[in-house]
Design an enzyme around this catalytic site. Structure first.
Site, short mmCIF file in Angstrom:
data_model
loop_
_atom_site.label_atom_id
_atom_site.label_comp_id
_atom_site.label_asym_id
_atom_site.label_seq_id
_atom_site.Cartn_x
_atom_site.Cartn_y
_atom_site.Cartn_z
N TYR A 1 -2.76 -0.51 10.00
CA TYR A 1 -2.69 -0.95 8.60
C TYR A 1 -1.34 -0.59 7.99
O TYR A 1 -0.72 -1.39 7.29
CB TYR A 1 -3.85 -0.27 7.86
CG TYR A 1 -3.98 -0.56 6.39
CD1 TYR A 1 -4.59 -1.73 5.94
CD2 TYR A 1 -3.54 0.36 5.44
CE1 TYR A 1 -4.75 -1.97 4.58
CE2 TYR A 1 -3.70 0.13 4.10
CZ TYR A 1 -4.30 -1.04 3.66
OH TYR A 1 -4.46 -1.27 2.32
N SER B 1 0.85 -1.20 0.00
CA SER B 1 0.00 0.00 0.00
C SER B 1 0.88 1.24 0.00
O SER B 1 2.06 1.18 0.37
CB SER B 1 -0.87 -0.03 1.26
OG SER B 1 -1.36 1.25 1.57
N1 LIG Z 1 -8.48 -0.14 -2.40
C1 LIG Z 1 -7.33 0.45 -2.28
O1 LIG Z 1 -7.19 1.65 -2.59
C2 LIG Z 1 -6.13 -0.29 -1.79
C3 LIG Z 1 -4.91 0.41 -1.76
C4 LIG Z 1 -3.78 -0.26 -1.33
C5 LIG Z 1 -3.84 -1.57 -0.96
N2 LIG Z 1 -5.04 -2.22 -0.98
C6 LIG Z 1 -5.04 -3.64 -0.58
O2 LIG Z 1 -5.61 -4.39 -1.61
C7 LIG Z 1 -6.20 -5.57 -1.08
C8 LIG Z 1 -7.63 -5.68 -1.56
O3 LIG Z 1 -8.33 -4.57 -1.04
P1 LIG Z 1 -9.73 -4.03 -1.59
O4 LIG Z 1 -9.60 -2.55 -1.58
O5 LIG Z 1 -10.14 -4.74 -2.83
O6 LIG Z 1 -10.63 -4.42 -0.34
P2 LIG Z 1 -12.05 -5.10 -0.17
O7 LIG Z 1 -12.91 -4.85 -1.35
O8 LIG Z 1 -12.52 -4.67 1.18
O9 LIG Z 1 -11.69 -6.65 -0.14
C9 LIG Z 1 -11.04 -7.23 0.95
C10 LIG Z 1 -11.08 -8.73 0.81
O10 LIG Z 1 -10.38 -9.33 1.91
C11 LIG Z 1 -11.18 -10.40 2.40
N3 LIG Z 1 -10.93 -10.67 3.81
C12 LIG Z 1 -10.99 -9.81 4.85
N4 LIG Z 1 -10.69 -10.45 5.98
C13 LIG Z 1 -10.44 -11.75 5.64
C14 LIG Z 1 -10.06 -12.91 6.36
N5 LIG Z 1 -9.86 -12.89 7.68
N6 LIG Z 1 -9.89 -14.07 5.67
C15 LIG Z 1 -10.09 -14.11 4.35
N7 LIG Z 1 -10.41 -13.05 3.59
C16 LIG Z 1 -10.60 -11.89 4.25
C17 LIG Z 1 -12.60 -9.93 2.18
O11 LIG Z 1 -13.42 -11.07 2.16
P3 LIG Z 1 -14.81 -11.18 2.97
O12 LIG Z 1 -15.83 -11.12 1.90
O13 LIG Z 1 -14.70 -12.48 3.60
O14 LIG Z 1 -14.86 -10.02 3.94
C18 LIG Z 1 -12.48 -9.31 0.79
O15 LIG Z 1 -12.52 -10.32 -0.18
C19 LIG Z 1 -6.07 -5.46 0.45
O16 LIG Z 1 -4.93 -6.14 0.88
C20 LIG Z 1 -5.87 -3.96 0.65
O17 LIG Z 1 -5.21 -3.68 1.84
C21 LIG Z 1 -6.18 -1.61 -1.39
#
Ligand SMILES: NC(=O)c1ccc[n+]([C@@H]2O[C@H](COP(=O)([O-])OP(=O)(O)OC[C@H]3O[C@@H](n4cnc5c(N)ncnc54)[C@H](OP(=O)(O)O)[C@@H]3O)[C@@H](O)[C@H]2O)c1
Length: 275
Positions: free
Chosen positions: A169, A156
């Site tokens: 985080y 991130s």
């Molecule tokens: N969006 C951004 O701008 C951004 C920027 C930098 C990094 N990221 C990183 O990118 C990745 C994806 O993020 P996103 O933005 O797409 O988030 P998101 O839409 O909230 O998706 C998060 C995913 O993680 C799963 N998850 C959460 N806790 C879990 C657990 N204990 N075991 C298994 N699965 C679990 C959730 O599944 P459930 O359906 O089970 O909750 C969901 O599929 C993350 O690592 C995030 O930190 C995102």
């Protein structure tokens, strides 16, 4: 008779496990990989969301499967790995995308560092860091046995530079950068150059975990969202498909000599001084 060598970017029949595949970024990436002909395994905790994600892959070139599995649940991860191996005989890649934040592990404007809720802090560290280390430990046994395979972690913008409020985080994502370099060296030196470990560091993409922080209900940026846009030379948030190409590159033989890197996909956020 001339034969065409396979494309450096060919992912046909590669077995790719994606954690967090019911989420915005990884769900989109997993569908994209299936469209490229890869065999994609969707992991998430919620069976209903998994069913919907799988239904969305109907008609794509690659086979898909889904398993409800918490990334912190060792027996469930082991069972999932064994089921995949029984079905497809190999695992070529793991994408560690499960992750996220929670309010208790942040410092709101009316509170200070001294109010930090350690229990929430530990949960965020566990989900993001252990939730990357543990699946790597379990699924990489297959990669190591094959002496070939790829791991991609999700870092991130919060890892390398301080983002106000977001302590737990950020600490976890910084540790993921370190883990990426550590595991890249460990695997290459012990098991050879067929094993590669890299990270992507997405800039700001609107997803479930950050939507309320970045956007008002009418879709305009919040003050914090606008601060992000002002710090991003492209002057916008990322679009989910803009992550696909970097993931494809890192998963494919096009990146055969690339390991231990963290690649920003951020519209220039990380390189901009603000001036
Ligand atoms: N969006 C951004 O701008 C951004 C920027 C930098 C990094 N990221 C990183 O990118 C990745 C994806 O993020 P996103 O933005 O797409 O988030 P998101 O839409 O909230 O998706 C998060 C995913 O993680 C799963 N998850 C959460 N806790 C879990 C657990 N204990 N075991 C298994 N699965 C679990 C959730 O599944 P459930 O359906 O089970 O909750 C969901 O599929 C993350 O690592 C995030 O930190 C995102």
């Amino acid at each position: 008779m001339s034969t065409t060598p396979p494309s450096l970017f060919d992912l046909t029949d590669r077995v790719i496990v994606v954690t967090g595949a019911t989420g915005v970024l990884a769900g989109s990436a997993a569908r994209y990989l299936a469209a490229q002909g890869a065999r994609v395994v969707f992991l998430g905790r919620d069976q209903t969301k998994l069913n919907a994600a799988l239904a969305d892959t109907a008609g794509l070139a690659g086979e898909t499967a889904a398993f409800a599995c918490d990334v912190l649940d060792r027996p469930a991860l082991e069972h999932t790995r064994d089921t995949i191996l029984a079905r497809w005989g190999r695992i070529d890649a793991l994408v560690n995308a499960a992750g996220g934040n929670q309010p208790g592990a942040t410092i709101p404007p009316d509170k200070s560092f001294f109010d930090l809720d350690l229990a929430a802090y530990r949960q965020v560290l566990a989900l993001n860091l252990e939730g990357t280390v543990l699946p790597s430990q379990i699924f990489a046994t297959a990669l190591v046995a094959q002496k070939r395979g790829v791991i991609i972690n999700f870092s991130s913008m919060a890892a390398a530079r301080a983002i106000t409020r977001v302590i737990g985080y950020s600490n976890a994502k910084a540790a993921i950068d370190n883990f990426t370099r550590w595991l890249a060296v460990e695997f290459a030196t012990k098991y050879g150059d067929g094993l590669r470990v890299n990270s992507v560091a997405p800039g700001f993409f609107v997803a479930d975990q950050n939507r309320r922080l970045l956007l008002n209900e009418n879709g305009t940026p919040t003050a914090r969202g606008q601060a992000v846009i002002d710090q991003t030379p492209f002057r916008r948030f990322g679009q989910t498909p803009e992550l696909h190409g970097t993931l494809h590159y890192l998963l494919s033989d096009a990146s055969a000599f690339v390991t231990g890197t963290v690649i920003p996909v951020d519209g220039g956020f990380s390189c901009f001084s603000g001036v």
